[in-house]
Design a protein around this motif. Structure first.
Motif, PDB file in Angstrom:
ATOM      1  N   ALA A   1      24.509 -56.914 132.949  1.00  0.00           N
ATOM      2  CA  ALA A   1      23.176 -56.827 132.854  1.00  0.00           C
ATOM      3  C   ALA A   1      22.633 -58.066 132.304  1.00  0.00           C
ATOM      4  O   ALA A   1      23.238 -58.732 131.276  1.00  0.00           O
ATOM      5  CB  ALA A   1      22.467 -55.810 132.328  1.00  0.00           C
ATOM      6  N   PRO A   2      21.654 -58.627 132.666  1.00  0.00           N
ATOM      7  CA  PRO A   2      21.090 -59.535 131.681  1.00  0.00           C
ATOM      8  C   PRO A   2      20.852 -59.271 130.294  1.00  0.00           C
ATOM      9  O   PRO A   2      20.429 -57.887 130.112  1.00  0.00           O
ATOM     10  CB  PRO A   2      19.712 -60.013 132.419  1.00  0.00           C
ATOM     11  N   SER A   3      21.085 -60.148 129.358  1.00  0.00           N
ATOM     12  CA  SER A   3      21.104 -59.703 127.918  1.00  0.00           C
ATOM     13  C   SER A   3      19.757 -59.150 127.382  1.00  0.00           C
ATOM     14  O   SER A   3      19.874 -58.619 126.280  1.00  0.00           O
ATOM     15  CB  SER A   3      21.667 -60.965 127.076  1.00  0.00           C
ATOM     16  N   GLY A   4      18.564 -59.473 128.094  1.00  0.00           N
ATOM     17  CA  GLY A   4      17.449 -59.226 127.743  1.00  0.00           C
ATOM     18  C   GLY A   4      17.468 -57.746 127.597  1.00  0.00           C
ATOM     19  O   GLY A   4      16.215 -57.213 126.938  1.00  0.00           O
ATOM     20  N   VAL A   5      17.984 -57.119 128.205  1.00  0.00           N
ATOM     21  CA  VAL A   5      17.976 -55.429 128.287  1.00  0.00           C
ATOM     22  C   VAL A   5      17.984 -54.849 126.838  1.00  0.00           C
ATOM     23  O   VAL A   5      17.262 -53.829 126.784  1.00  0.00           O
ATOM     24  CB  VAL A   5      19.055 -54.760 129.286  1.00  0.00           C
ATOM     25  N   LEU A   6      18.681 -55.423 126.072  1.00  0.00           N
ATOM     26  CA  LEU A   6      18.710 -54.851 124.578  1.00  0.00           C
ATOM     27  C   LEU A   6      17.302 -55.110 123.902  1.00  0.00           C
ATOM     28  O   LEU A   6      17.171 -53.858 123.325  1.00  0.00           O
ATOM     29  CB  LEU A   6      19.669 -55.752 123.738  1.00  0.00           C
ATOM     30  N   MET A   7      16.887 -55.847 124.168  1.00  0.00           N
ATOM     31  CA  MET A   7      15.473 -55.730 123.575  1.00  0.00           C
ATOM     32  C   MET A   7      14.489 -54.920 124.455  1.00  0.00           C
ATOM     33  O   MET A   7      13.339 -54.154 123.566  1.00  0.00           O
ATOM     34  CB  MET A   7      14.735 -57.523 123.427  1.00  0.00           C
ATOM     35  N   VAL A   8      14.352 -54.820 125.564  1.00  0.00           N
ATOM     36  CA  VAL A   8      13.517 -54.093 126.359  1.00  0.00           C
ATOM     37  C   VAL A   8      13.886 -52.725 125.865  1.00  0.00           C
ATOM     38  O   VAL A   8      12.637 -51.864 125.804  1.00  0.00           O
ATOM     39  CB  VAL A   8      13.723 -54.310 127.804  1.00  0.00           C
ATOM     40  N   GLY A   9      14.918 -52.115 125.938  1.00  0.00           N
ATOM     41  CA  GLY A   9      15.279 -50.720 125.267  1.00  0.00           C
ATOM     42  C   GLY A   9      14.545 -50.449 124.095  1.00  0.00           C
ATOM     43  O   GLY A   9      13.914 -49.431 123.681  1.00  0.00           O
ATOM     44  N   LEU A  10      14.477 -51.427 123.138  1.00  0.00           N
ATOM     45  CA  LEU A  10      14.141 -51.323 121.891  1.00  0.00           C
ATOM     46  C   LEU A  10      12.546 -51.372 121.990  1.00  0.00           C
ATOM     47  O   LEU A  10      11.960 -50.567 121.252  1.00  0.00           O
ATOM     48  CB  LEU A  10      14.714 -52.562 121.071  1.00  0.00           C
TER      49      LEU A  10
ATOM     50  N   GLN B   1      21.022 -53.254 134.391  1.00  0.00           N
ATOM     51  CA  GLN B   1      19.534 -53.150 133.612  1.00  0.00           C
ATOM     52  C   GLN B   1      19.336 -51.825 132.959  1.00  0.00           C
ATOM     53  O   GLN B   1      19.093 -51.632 132.028  1.00  0.00           O
ATOM     54  CB  GLN B   1      18.604 -53.594 134.595  1.00  0.00           C
ATOM     55  N   VAL B   2      19.272 -50.746 133.971  1.00  0.00           N
ATOM     56  CA  VAL B   2      18.852 -49.719 133.493  1.00  0.00           C
ATOM     57  C   VAL B   2      19.939 -48.889 132.671  1.00  0.00           C
ATOM     58  O   VAL B   2      19.599 -48.298 131.645  1.00  0.00           O
ATOM     59  CB  VAL B   2      18.992 -48.701 134.912  1.00  0.00           C
ATOM     60  N   LEU B   3      21.432 -49.282 132.594  1.00  0.00           N
ATOM     61  CA  LEU B   3      22.317 -48.719 131.712  1.00  0.00           C
ATOM     62  C   LEU B   3      22.065 -49.312 130.417  1.00  0.00           C
ATOM     63  O   LEU B   3      22.230 -48.684 129.340  1.00  0.00           O
ATOM     64  CB  LEU B   3      23.672 -49.092 132.188  1.00  0.00           C
ATOM     65  N   GLY B   4      21.983 -50.706 130.496  1.00  0.00           N
ATOM     66  CA  GLY B   4      21.814 -51.382 129.078  1.00  0.00           C
ATOM     67  C   GLY B   4      20.550 -50.978 128.433  1.00  0.00           C
ATOM     68  O   GLY B   4      20.675 -50.960 127.165  1.00  0.00           O
ATOM     69  N   LYS B   5      19.398 -51.049 129.036  1.00  0.00           N
ATOM     70  CA  LYS B   5      18.300 -50.461 128.260  1.00  0.00           C
ATOM     71  C   LYS B   5      18.381 -48.898 128.123  1.00  0.00           C
ATOM     72  O   LYS B   5      17.880 -48.535 126.805  1.00  0.00           O
ATOM     73  CB  LYS B   5      17.054 -50.239 129.217  1.00  0.00           C
ATOM     74  N   LEU B   6      18.955 -48.322 128.492  1.00  0.00           N
ATOM     75  CA  LEU B   6      19.344 -46.787 128.192  1.00  0.00           C
ATOM     76  C   LEU B   6      20.083 -46.570 127.046  1.00  0.00           C
ATOM     77  O   LEU B   6      19.851 -45.777 126.167  1.00  0.00           O
ATOM     78  CB  LEU B   6      19.747 -46.048 129.489  1.00  0.00           C
ATOM     79  N   TYR B   7      21.296 -47.395 126.876  1.00  0.00           N
ATOM     80  CA  TYR B   7      21.927 -47.452 125.791  1.00  0.00           C
ATOM     81  C   TYR B   7      20.910 -47.712 124.434  1.00  0.00           C
ATOM     82  O   TYR B   7      21.377 -47.292 123.631  1.00  0.00           O
ATOM     83  CB  TYR B   7      22.911 -48.570 125.906  1.00  0.00           C
ATOM     84  N   MET B   8      20.472 -48.753 124.534  1.00  0.00           N
ATOM     85  CA  MET B   8      19.500 -49.232 123.620  1.00  0.00           C
ATOM     86  C   MET B   8      18.495 -48.362 123.229  1.00  0.00           C
ATOM     87  O   MET B   8      18.102 -48.037 121.856  1.00  0.00           O
ATOM     88  CB  MET B   8      18.919 -50.628 123.719  1.00  0.00           C
ATOM     89  N   VAL B   9      17.824 -47.455 124.166  1.00  0.00           N
ATOM     90  CA  VAL B   9      16.938 -46.430 123.828  1.00  0.00           C
ATOM     91  C   VAL B   9      17.792 -45.311 123.054  1.00  0.00           C
ATOM     92  O   VAL B   9      17.255 -44.809 122.011  1.00  0.00           O
ATOM     93  CB  VAL B   9      16.350 -46.031 125.131  1.00  0.00           C
ATOM     94  N   LEU B  10      18.879 -45.010 123.506  1.00  0.00           N
ATOM     95  CA  LEU B  10      19.793 -43.860 122.844  1.00  0.00           C
ATOM     96  C   LEU B  10      19.732 -44.328 121.561  1.00  0.00           C
ATOM     97  O   LEU B  10      19.791 -43.482 120.461  1.00  0.00           O
ATOM     98  CB  LEU B  10      20.557 -43.329 123.407  1.00  0.00           C
ATOM     99  N   VAL B  11      20.489 -45.387 121.194  1.00  0.00           N
ATOM    100  CA  VAL B  11      20.641 -45.948 120.052  1.00  0.00           C
ATOM    101  C   VAL B  11      19.504 -46.155 119.023  1.00  0.00           C
ATOM    102  O   VAL B  11      19.538 -45.557 117.944  1.00  0.00           O
ATOM    103  CB  VAL B  11      21.502 -47.426 120.008  1.00  0.00           C
ATOM    104  N   THR B  12      18.498 -46.442 119.559  1.00  0.00           N
ATOM    105  CA  THR B  12      17.257 -46.758 118.649  1.00  0.00           C
ATOM    106  C   THR B  12      16.634 -45.427 118.166  1.00  0.00           C
ATOM    107  O   THR B  12      16.404 -45.127 117.086  1.00  0.00           O
ATOM    108  CB  THR B  12      16.224 -47.665 119.477  1.00  0.00           C
ATOM    109  N   ILE B  13      16.684 -44.342 119.279  1.00  0.00           N
ATOM    110  CA  ILE B  13      16.241 -42.951 118.645  1.00  0.00           C
ATOM    111  C   ILE B  13      17.265 -42.481 117.789  1.00  0.00           C
ATOM    112  O   ILE B  13      16.530 -41.777 116.821  1.00  0.00           O
ATOM    113  CB  ILE B  13      16.129 -42.298 120.024  1.00  0.00           C
TER     114      ILE B  13
END
Length: 194
Positions: free
Chosen positions: A57-66, A162-174
Motif C-alpha cells: 500500500a502507499p505509505s500514506g495509509v499510516l497517517m490516514v488511519g491515524l 490501502q484498506v488493510l494498512g489504514k485498518l491496522y493503524m486504526v486498531l493500533v491507535t484505538i
C-alpha cells in the motif's frame, strides 16, 4: 478541586489539544510519506510499504488511519462543531501542502472520508468510543481509499493494501488511546459534548 483532579483535567485538556493539532498534521504527513518513505517507490507513483505478504500500500495509509481516529477524539472531546472545523481546516492544510500531482486526490479524499467518518461516528458515539471509532473509521478508510486511488492513479490496484494498512493503524491507535486513558483513570467518566 484536588491537585490530583486538576492534574487529570490538565492531562485531558492536553490530550484534546494534541489530538486536534495531530489531526491537522496528518494530511501533510501522509502526502510526505507517500512520496518519500517505503520499501519500494514506483517511478512517478507512490512509495509502497508491505501490509501482508504480497500486498502493498502507499505509505500514506499510516497517517490516514491515524487521522480518522484523531478526528473521532476531537468529536468526542470537543463536539461536532470542532470536529467539522477540524475537517475543513485539515482539508485546507492538505490542499496547501499537497504536491501538485496529488492535490485534487488528496484534498478530495481527505474531505470526503472525514465527512463520512463524522456522519457515522455522530450517531454511534453514545454506544462508546471504541465501537463508534472502529465503525466510523472503517467507513472513512474505505471512502478515502476508493477516492484517493481513483483520483490519484486512475486505478484501484492498491485498494486491498490501502484498506488493510489504514485498518491496522486504526486498531493500533484505538488500542493506544484505551490503554493511555485507562492508565490515567480518565476513560469512564468523560463528558461527551454534542
Amino acid at each position: 478541586m484536588t491537585s490530583i483532579s486538576r492534574r487529570k483535567a490538565r492531562i485531558v485538556k492536553g490530550g484534546v489539544v494534541l489530538s486536534y493539532i495531530g489531526f491537522l498534521l496528518t494530511g501533510p504527513a501522509s502526502n510526505w510519506l507517500i512520496q518519500n518513505v517505503g520499501t519500494y517507490c514506483v517511478p512517478n507513483g507512490p512509495c509502497l510499504i508491505p501490509v501482508l505478504p504480497g500486498i502493498s500500500a502507499p505509505s500514506g495509509v499510516l497517517m490516514v488511519g491515524l487521522a480518522l481516529v484523531l478526528r473521532d477524539l476531537v468529536h468526542r472531546d470537543l463536539g461536532a462543531y470542532w470536529a467539522l472545523s477540524a475537517i475543513l481546516l485539515g482539508s485546507l492544510i492538505s490542499a496547501i501542502f499537497s504536491p501538485q500531482a496529488l492535490l485534487i486526490a488528496s484534498t478530495t479524499a481527505f474531505l470526503l472520508s472525514e465527512l463520512s467518518d463524522f456522519a457515522v461516528f455522530a450517531p454511534l458515539r453514545r454506544r462508546g468510543f471504541v465501537v463508534a471509532a472502529l465503525v466510523s473509521s472503517t467507513v472513512g478508510l474505505i471512502v478515502d481509499s476508493l477516492v484517493f486511488l481513483w483520483l490519484a492513479f486512475g486505478s484501484l490496484d492498491y485498494l486491498a493494501g490501502q484498506v488493510l494498512g489504514k485498518l491496522y493503524m486504526v486498531l493500533v491507535t484505538i488500542l493506544i488511546i484505551v490503554i493511555w486513558e485507562r492508565r490515567r483513570g480518565i476513560w469512564a467518566k468523560r463528558p461527551t459534548p454534542l
